[in-house]
Design an enzyme around this catalytic site. Structure first.
Site, PDB file in Angstrom:
ATOM      1  N   GLY A 179     -36.807 -26.365  -8.277  1.00 39.73           N
ATOM      2  CA  GLY A 179     -35.569 -26.849  -8.913  1.00 39.73           C
ATOM      3  C   GLY A 179     -35.446 -28.358  -8.913  1.00 39.73           C
ATOM      4  O   GLY A 179     -34.556 -28.908  -9.555  1.00 39.73           O
ATOM      5  N   LYS A 206     -22.023 -31.419  -7.822  1.00 45.15           N
ATOM      6  CA  LYS A 206     -20.933 -30.748  -8.556  1.00 45.15           C
ATOM      7  C   LYS A 206     -20.149 -29.834  -7.618  1.00 45.15           C
ATOM      8  O   LYS A 206     -18.921 -29.740  -7.705  1.00 45.15           O
ATOM      9  CB  LYS A 206     -21.529 -29.944  -9.720  1.00 45.15           C
ATOM     10  CG  LYS A 206     -20.509 -29.398 -10.692  1.00 45.15           C
ATOM     11  CD  LYS A 206     -19.959 -30.483 -11.601  1.00 45.15           C
ATOM     12  CE  LYS A 206     -18.692 -30.048 -12.302  1.00 45.15           C
ATOM     13  NZ  LYS A 206     -18.041 -31.124 -13.041  1.00 45.15           N
ATOM     14  N   GLY A 237     -22.712 -49.542  -8.499  1.00 46.83           N
ATOM     15  CA  GLY A 237     -21.500 -49.077  -9.191  1.00 46.83           C
ATOM     16  C   GLY A 237     -21.825 -48.178 -10.373  1.00 46.83           C
ATOM     17  O   GLY A 237     -21.037 -48.061 -11.307  1.00 46.83           O
ATOM     18  N   GLY A 238     -22.990 -47.530 -10.334  1.00 49.36           N
ATOM     19  CA  GLY A 238     -23.370 -46.609 -11.409  1.00 49.36           C
ATOM     20  C   GLY A 238     -22.821 -45.212 -11.155  1.00 49.36           C
ATOM     21  O   GLY A 238     -21.887 -45.035 -10.357  1.00 49.36           O
ATOM     22  N   ALA A 267     -27.376 -46.607  -3.782  1.00 46.37           N
ATOM     23  CA  ALA A 267     -27.489 -45.858  -5.052  1.00 46.37           C
ATOM     24  C   ALA A 267     -27.675 -46.872  -6.179  1.00 46.37           C
ATOM     25  O   ALA A 267     -26.775 -47.108  -6.978  1.00 46.37           O
ATOM     26  CB  ALA A 267     -26.234 -45.013  -5.266  1.00 46.37           C
ATOM     27  N   GLY A 276     -30.250 -46.811  -8.421  1.00 40.79           N
ATOM     28  CA  GLY A 276     -31.164 -46.302  -9.443  1.00 40.79           C
ATOM     29  C   GLY A 276     -32.366 -45.615  -8.839  1.00 40.79           C
ATOM     30  O   GLY A 276     -32.504 -45.521  -7.609  1.00 40.79           O
ATOM     31  N   ARG A 277     -33.226 -45.114  -9.704  1.00 39.96           N
ATOM     32  CA  ARG A 277     -34.377 -44.334  -9.264  1.00 39.96           C
ATOM     33  C   ARG A 277     -35.628 -44.841  -9.968  1.00 39.96           C
ATOM     34  O   ARG A 277     -35.546 -45.374 -11.071  1.00 39.96           O
ATOM     35  CB  ARG A 277     -34.130 -42.843  -9.574  1.00 39.96           C
ATOM     36  CG  ARG A 277     -32.915 -42.314  -8.791  1.00 39.96           C
ATOM     37  CD  ARG A 277     -32.483 -40.929  -9.217  1.00 39.96           C
ATOM     38  NE  ARG A 277     -33.475 -39.912  -9.010  1.00 39.96           N
ATOM     39  CZ  ARG A 277     -33.732 -39.314  -7.846  1.00 39.96           C
ATOM     40  NH1 ARG A 277     -33.043 -39.650  -6.771  1.00 39.96           N
ATOM     41  NH2 ARG A 277     -34.655 -38.394  -7.750  1.00 39.96           N
ATOM     42  N   ASP A 335     -37.277 -37.839 -15.867  1.00 41.12           N
ATOM     43  CA  ASP A 335     -37.142 -39.133 -15.194  1.00 41.12           C
ATOM     44  C   ASP A 335     -38.444 -39.923 -15.099  1.00 41.12           C
ATOM     45  O   ASP A 335     -38.418 -41.125 -14.841  1.00 41.12           O
ATOM     46  CB  ASP A 335     -36.630 -38.917 -13.759  1.00 41.12           C
ATOM     47  CG  ASP A 335     -35.144 -38.605 -13.704  1.00 41.12           C
ATOM     48  OD1 ASP A 335     -34.518 -38.504 -14.774  1.00 41.12           O
ATOM     49  OD2 ASP A 335     -34.621 -38.458 -12.580  1.00 41.12           O
ATOM     50  N   HIS A 389      -3.947 -23.498 -28.689  1.00 36.16           N
ATOM     51  CA  HIS A 389      -2.862 -24.401 -28.286  1.00 36.16           C
ATOM     52  C   HIS A 389      -2.124 -23.801 -27.100  1.00 36.16           C
ATOM     53  O   HIS A 389      -1.797 -22.618 -27.136  1.00 36.16           O
ATOM     54  CB  HIS A 389      -1.898 -24.612 -29.456  1.00 36.16           C
ATOM     55  CG  HIS A 389      -0.724 -25.477 -29.086  1.00 36.16           C
ATOM     56  ND1 HIS A 389      -0.845 -26.833 -28.946  1.00 36.16           N
ATOM     57  CD2 HIS A 389       0.562 -25.158 -28.813  1.00 36.16           C
ATOM     58  CE1 HIS A 389       0.340 -27.325 -28.599  1.00 36.16           C
ATOM     59  NE2 HIS A 389       1.204 -26.329 -28.508  1.00 36.16           N
TER      60      HIS A 389
END
Ligand code: FAD
Length: 487
Positions: free
Chosen positions: A42, A54, A189-190, A275, A277-278, A318, A451
């Site tokens: 995964g 999440k 700050g991403g 944090a 970036g990668r 990535d 609605h």
């Protein structure tokens, strides 16, 4: 189709979203597929990224939502239990990971546990994972097509290299943090810094976010208006945001870290979360044996068909240049796997791929921002609606946010947009579908809405614009066979 046990139509290296989606797409096309994974099935997404994040952010948002209704029909405040939340996150991730091999097996995908490295552009050596009970000798497998989906790892900050204890990467956080720090400095700050910073704040940490840039979140995807709204909310809830600033030094001791900032100020934190970036993960792949080239930043170079510099070898996710999200990896995978099996016909297009930030506000965007549309030579205009006027938002007592629909002023062609507010990550699919339709702004007028709903605000946003277009007599989008009831 290939017949021998070590011969496949496609080999995929890496089982993150880029890898498993490539394997599944090819299997659905009838291909015989091998999938190699050296770590946890995964990839980053399931084990250290999207899914655990999440799960935790759902709890963090619930704390806010429930407390906002205290005295409005609900009684009492709720508080987070960080340790229990992390245990809950572990069980969610473990249950998904357990199902993973069965899902792949049902589709006939053969999974190899081990490190994959190229022997040449048509074969891969699989070194078994250390301690493998099944077979300890390397195995060579062959295929006419290979997809590289080996992902990325967190970037190191020169002034505060991670030590897995006081100075953590997002992976250290997800895999190993089991007690809530009193205070945390999030460096960056991403997306990850703002998401994990908010999460820790909701559970009770004192949080500071330091950003090198003059604003939060990536300029390449998120409009300034949304970034500003998030920053205002951070300040309101008590998250300290320091922009245009960097960390120049971090001194670790037994009780915490003394951080020196670029303005020479100093502050103590229990922990730092880095944090920033990668970077692409290509170590040990022996790319040169296949003729696969990388750019100056280490990303694998691909064409628009996602084929690398070696014919028949593709790269997704990535490990290649492009948005570093699971959303983009999944998009890449469908394209690369289809091209690998049926020939190069499909091109990647990141304008079609939404991005979502799950922080103190949910922010989702797709396509071009107004600024980027301007740079691209369009005559952009933005149609807007605020959730303050939404019946659903009022009913939920949650109305901070807006919808922005970016379109070309001359033709009504949709160029992109941004949604800030509850379920923005779901609502954005509608905006993405509209951008891909040939109805332009009129897509939103064609639909009948429920609605009260969040999505009906899309129509409220564009109504003044479509009305102006209709009156102007300009050449606008015309319906195809799916004509609208209004034309
Ligand atoms: P990965 O998911 O990193 O998978 C690569 C796999 O390849 C790994 O399992 C690795 O072990 C394996 N591998 C590497 N080398 C080899 C080798 N030589 N042989 C065999 N196997 C190998 N994105 C979103 O879209 N939405 C989100 O909400 C989101 N949240 C995130 C939160 C965090 C904290 C982080 C860190 C990331 C988040 N992302 C999110 C980004 C997302 O996780 C990545 O963009 C995505 O996982 C990239 O997928 P991938 O398949 O390219 O690589």
């Amino acid at each position: 189709m290939a017949a021998n046990a070590d011969k496949f139509d496609l080999i995929v290296i890496g089982s993150g979203p880029g890898g498993y989606k490539s394997a599944v797409t090819a299997a659905h096309l009838g291909a015989r597929v091998a999938l190699i994974e050296k770590g946890l099935p995964g990839g980053t997404c399931l084990n250290q990224g999207c899914i655990p994040k999440k799960t935790l952010l759902h709890l963090a948002t619930l704390i806010e939502d429930v407390n906002a209704l205290n005295g409005r029909g609900l009684i009492g405040e709720v508080r987070g239990d960080f340790k229990a939340a992390m245990a809950h996150k572990d069980s969610v991730v473990a249950s998904m990971r357990e199902n993973f091999p069965f899902w792949l097996k049902r589709l006939g995908i053969r999974v190899f546990n081990g490190h994959g490295r190229f022997r040449d552009a048509r074969s891969v050596i699989v070194e078994p994972a250390p301690g493998s009970a099944v077979n300890n000798t390397p195995q060579i497998i062959h295929a006419e097509r290979i997809i590289i989906a080996t992902g990325a790892v967190p970037r190191q900050h020169p002034a505060c290299p991670t030590d897995g204890d006081r100075i953590l990467s997002s992976s250290d956080f997800m895999l190993g943090l089991n007690s809530l720090p009193d205070s945390v400095l999030c460096v960056g700050g991403g997306a990850i810094g703002t998401e994990l910073g908010f999460l820790l704040h909701q559970f009770g940490s004192r949080v500071t976010i330091v950003a090198k840039s003059d604003r939060l979140l990536p300029k390449s995807a998120i409009p300034e208006r949304a970034a500003d709204m998030l920053e205002r909310k951070f300040r309101r809830v008590g998250i300290d945001v320091r922009k245009n600033m960097t960390v120049t030094r971090a001194d670790v001791d037994t009780a915490g870290v003394t951080v020196t900032f670029s303005d020479s100020s100093q502050e103590r934190y229990e922990r730092i979360l880095v944090a920033i970036g990668r970077r692409p993960l290509t170590e040990g792949l022996d790319l040169e044996k296949a003729g696969v080239e990388q750019d100056a930043n280490g990303f694998i170079i691909t064409t628009e068909y996602l084929e690398t510099t070696a014919h028949g070898v593709y790269a997704v996710g990535d490990v290649k240049a492009g948005p570093m999200t699971a959303n983009a990896a999944l998009h890449d995978a469908k394209i690369a796997a289809t091209n690998a099996i049926t020939g190069n016909q499909h091109r990647n297009n990141y304008h079609r791929v939404p991005i979502v930030i799950d922080s103190a506000l949910e922010i989702a965007a797709v396509g071009l921002t107004e600024e980027l549309a301007d740079d691209a030579g369009f005559e952009p205009d933005a149609a807007r609606a605020n959730f303050a006027g939404s019946a659903k938002a009022r009913a939920r007592h949650d109305y901070e946010g807006f919808i922005e629909v970016v379109h070309d002023e001359e033709t009504g062609q949709l160029l992109g947009g941004c949604i800030v507010g509850p379920e923005a990550g779901e609502q954005i699919h509608m905006l993405a579908a509209a951008c891909q339709s040939d109805r332009g702004l009129w897509f939103f007028r064609d639909i009948s809405y429920t609605h009260p709903s969040w999505c009906e605000e899309l129509e409220n946003a564009i109504n003044p614009c479509t009305s102006e277009f209709t009156k102007s007599g300009k050449t606008i989008f015309r319906p195809g066979i799916y004509f609208s009831a209004y034309d």
